[in-house]
Write an enzyme that holds these catalytic residues in place. Structure first.
Site, PDB file in Angstrom:
ATOM      1  N   GLU A 199      48.121  36.041  51.415  1.00 42.56           N
ATOM      2  CA  GLU A 199      48.662  36.926  50.375  1.00 42.56           C
ATOM      3  C   GLU A 199      49.513  38.013  51.016  1.00 42.56           C
ATOM      4  O   GLU A 199      48.994  38.918  51.689  1.00 42.56           O
ATOM      5  CB  GLU A 199      47.539  37.578  49.559  1.00 42.56           C
ATOM      6  CG  GLU A 199      48.118  38.398  48.422  1.00 42.56           C
ATOM      7  CD  GLU A 199      47.084  39.142  47.573  1.00 42.56           C
ATOM      8  OE1 GLU A 199      47.506  39.920  46.717  1.00 42.56           O
ATOM      9  OE2 GLU A 199      45.884  38.923  47.789  1.00 42.56           O
TER      10      GLU A 199
ATOM     11  N   LYS B 203      25.831  33.394  46.059  1.00 41.54           N
ATOM     12  CA  LYS B 203      27.161  32.880  45.695  1.00 41.54           C
ATOM     13  C   LYS B 203      27.410  32.807  44.192  1.00 41.54           C
ATOM     14  O   LYS B 203      28.160  31.955  43.731  1.00 41.54           O
ATOM     15  CB  LYS B 203      27.408  31.507  46.346  1.00 41.54           C
ATOM     16  CG  LYS B 203      27.258  31.556  47.862  1.00 41.54           C
ATOM     17  CD  LYS B 203      27.379  30.233  48.537  1.00 41.54           C
ATOM     18  CE  LYS B 203      27.118  30.390  50.021  1.00 41.54           C
ATOM     19  NZ  LYS B 203      27.143  29.157  50.758  1.00 41.54           N
TER      20      LYS B 203
ATOM     21  N   ASP C 171      30.636  33.193  55.570  1.00 40.58           N
ATOM     22  CA  ASP C 171      30.680  32.192  54.506  1.00 40.58           C
ATOM     23  C   ASP C 171      31.560  32.757  53.377  1.00 40.58           C
ATOM     24  O   ASP C 171      31.150  33.693  52.684  1.00 40.58           O
ATOM     25  CB  ASP C 171      29.251  31.931  54.007  1.00 40.58           C
ATOM     26  CG  ASP C 171      29.193  30.779  53.022  1.00 40.58           C
ATOM     27  OD1 ASP C 171      30.240  30.490  52.396  1.00 40.58           O
ATOM     28  OD2 ASP C 171      28.109  30.181  52.875  1.00 40.58           O
TER      29      ASP C 171
ATOM     30  N   HIS D 262      55.169  44.090  45.951  1.00 38.30           N
ATOM     31  CA  HIS D 262      54.863  42.655  45.935  1.00 38.30           C
ATOM     32  C   HIS D 262      56.130  41.833  45.934  1.00 38.30           C
ATOM     33  O   HIS D 262      56.179  40.747  46.516  1.00 38.30           O
ATOM     34  CB  HIS D 262      53.965  42.303  44.746  1.00 38.30           C
ATOM     35  CG  HIS D 262      52.514  42.373  45.113  1.00 38.30           C
ATOM     36  ND1 HIS D 262      51.784  41.282  45.481  1.00 38.30           N
ATOM     37  CD2 HIS D 262      51.697  43.427  45.219  1.00 38.30           C
ATOM     38  CE1 HIS D 262      50.559  41.662  45.790  1.00 38.30           C
ATOM     39  NE2 HIS D 262      50.474  42.960  45.634  1.00 38.30           N
TER      40      HIS D 262
END
Ligand code: ADP
Length: 582
Positions: free
Chosen positions: A262, A394, A470, A568
């Site tokens: 990104e 998660k 993770d 951006h």
């Protein structure tokens, strides 16, 4: 295959001709003046030049002797003068012009452009060599015709080992394609993880008819992931790593590695780091450190489930339970048990310290010990699953937001008003207002769960990928409430992030892989802490929270200054056509 990996995906015809090629095509050389061999053309013009010079000099002498005016010229003299200029221009063009240019001009940047574009043409040539999917590995490619520029490309490839499949491999590929050899058994069968990956990859390409040419195979240690990180590998994905920092936290400077695709993210976090640094640094405090696992057990009635709950939560039983829990690890130490009942089902949330490991395996082993032990006194207990989602791993869950999971951290900094204006290009007042209306009220309106922040997950995910955490645990690790308040009579900004469930480790899982381990090393938290077990992973959690603080500061400032879309557009929307990138 490496050639394919680098090659552009656009069709060859779509390439614009390069400057170098057009120069060669459009610009004639002096030696092209006559359709003769070079040495004959040169000899002819030399002879012509010296003959006409001799002729004109003798004519000049004759005119002086006979007192004939110089401007009265005969037809033969006109021809001689024209021949003189023609041969002079030829000889200058052939021998002199490069020399003169080298004295007069500096090398133009066009030279580099021409060279870069040349590479593009070479890669297009590689593209043209693309073979149907399924034959995409090197061994099936026809040899390249020897041409000087190809050497440049070959040089690049020569630096990397390129996997070449043998005839024996070809037999195994065929048996995998036919289904006689299971793809998953290749590592065990061959005892060579790299070869197994190459064979599996080629079989996959043949089976699917899809090329994997953009996915690299070479340059990765496949032994290092065996039985630990990834099964049935066919290559690896490359993610760029950027550095934000120095991030000054608890009096120490850190260069923070962030793996991301990104645009703007690293630049923005870096700006936040600068604002923190110029304001004297951040303070990050670890509040809690305990990994959780919550099995689900079922009884014949709710009364029995309640009996077990009371037994497990009785402080008198804690020591016995912790001895049982702790016996499977040197580092896993039971900290507490919290139960929730749903009818005759019991959810038992065990919390334990895990040293420098993130700790999921460790806590699961301890939980299994306790479940086995409980079967004696509660034989009617039916273990539904070692994880009953009350852990909660998660998935966004209030239990993590309220109780914490992994490391709970609070991090703060006081940003000077001057820094807010000059570095963050906004004001304390507008930041405080934006935080209240966006991160607090806006998130409340949206019914957020742990999402009272601007983009904590951006920073968490990038650091997690870089350091071998993770990435799926980004879900709860990004729970964060960002607070902003004007302090020192409204001159300065107090900013904090509170993150109750940062799940990180510096041993185990992906942390031991070469690239990820290098990033941990950069932060000074690689592996197990020698002095205090757990110190490295706790430091990593404080770094994650501080980097989130930097990210929050910068993005919030960009939004409050109305810069978000503009920046951006600059960093996220490069005008470069990446499909042409090599
Ligand atoms: P996790 O529990 O995070 O899934 P692993 O089980 O893959 O992690 O890795 C933890 C392993 O590392 C355990 O076998 C543990 O004994 C070992 N280990 C070595 N040093 C440490 C340490 N300082 N802290 C935690 N674990 C350690």
């Amino acid at each position: 295959m490496e050639a394919h990996r680098l090659s552009s995906t656009k069709p060859v015809q779509a390439l614009k001709p390069t400057k170098k090629i057009s120069l060669e095509e459009d610009t004639g050389k002096a030696s092209d003046a006559l359709p003769l061999p070079l040495y004959l053309t040169n000899a002819l013009f030399f002879t012509l030049f010296f003959s006409v010079v001799y002729f004109l000099l003798s004519r000049w002498r004759e005119k002086i002797r006979t007192s004939t005016p110089l401007h009265v010229v005969t037809f033969s003299e006109i021809i001689a003068i024209l021949s003189f200029f023609a041969s002079f221009i030829y000889l200058l063009g052939f021998f002199g012009i490069d020399f003169v240019q080298s004295l007069v001009f500096q090398p133009s940047p066009d030279v580099w452009i021409a060279e870069e574009e040349d590479d593009e043409v070479l890669l297009a040539k590689e593209d043209a060599r693309k073979v149907p999917c399924g034959q995409a590995l090197d061994c099936s490619l026809p040899p390249l015709p020897p041409a000087a520029p190809i050497v440049t490309v070959q040089k690049v490839f020569d630096e990397k080992p390129v996997t070449v499949l043998t005839e024996e491999d070809e037999e195994i590929i065929k048996s995998v394609v036919a289904g006689t050899t299971p793809s998953y058994s290749l590592e065990l069968k061959l005892g060579d993880c790299k070869r197994a990956a190459a064979i599996r990859r080629e079989a996959l390409q043949r089976l699917t008819g899809k090329s994997l040419s953009g996915l690299p195979l070479d340059g990765f240690d496949y032994e290092s992931i065996l039985g630990q990180c990834c099964e049935m590998p066919v290559g690896y994905v490359q993610i760029p790593v950027g550095i934000a920092g120095p991030l000054l936290v608890n009096g120490r400077e850190y260069s923070v590695p962030m793996a991301t695709t990104e645009g703007c993210l690293v630049a923005s976090t870096n700006r936040g780091c600068k604002a923190i640094h110029l304001s004297g640094g951040a303070t990050s405090v670890l509040l809690k450190d305990g990994m959780t696992r919550a099995p689900c057990v079922r009884f014949g009635n709710a009364k029995r489930a309640a009996d077990l709950k009371l037994y497990l939560e009785d402080p008198d039983n804690f020591e016995t339970l912790s001895v049982v829990f702790n016996r499977s690890s040197r580092f896993g130490r039971l900290q507490g048990i919290k139960c929730a009942i749903a009818g005759k089902n019991l959810y038992i949330r065990f919390t334990c310290s895990t040293g420098d490991a993130m700790g999921m395996n460790m806590v699961s082993k301890g939980v299994q010990n306790v479940l086995d032990f409980l079967q004696t006194d509660f034989p009617d207990m039916d273990v539904i699953g070692i994880s009953g989602n009350y852990c909660s791993d998660k998935k966004p869950a209030a239990v993590n937001w309220i109780e914490g999971r992994g490391k709970s951290v609070v991090c703060e900094a006081t940003i000077k008003g001057d820094v807010v204006r000059k570095v963050l290009k906004t004001s304390v007042q507008s930041l405080v207002e934006l935080n209240m209306l966006k991160n607090l009220t806006g998130s409340a309106m949206a019914g957020a769960l742990g999402g009272f922040n601007a983009h904590a997950s951006n920073i968490v995910a990038a650091i997690y990928i870089a350091t071998g955490q993770d990435p799926a645990q980004n879900v709860e690790s990004s729970h964060c409430i960002t607070m902003m308040e004007a302090v020192n009579d409204g001159k300065d900004l107090h900013v904090s992030v509170t993150m109750p469930s940062i799940e990180v480790g510096t041993v185990g899982g992906g942390t031991q892989l070469a690239s990820q381990s290098a990033c941990l090393n950069l932060l000074g938290v690689k592996g197990a802490s020698k002095e205090t077990p757990g110190a490295n992973s706790r430091t990593l959690a404080t770094i994650v929270a501080s980097a989130v603080l930097a990210g929050e500061l910068s993005l919030m400032s960009a939004i409050s200054a109305g810069q978000l879309v503009r920046s951006h557009m600059k960093y996220n929307r490069s005008s470069k056509d990446v499909s042409k990138a090599t």
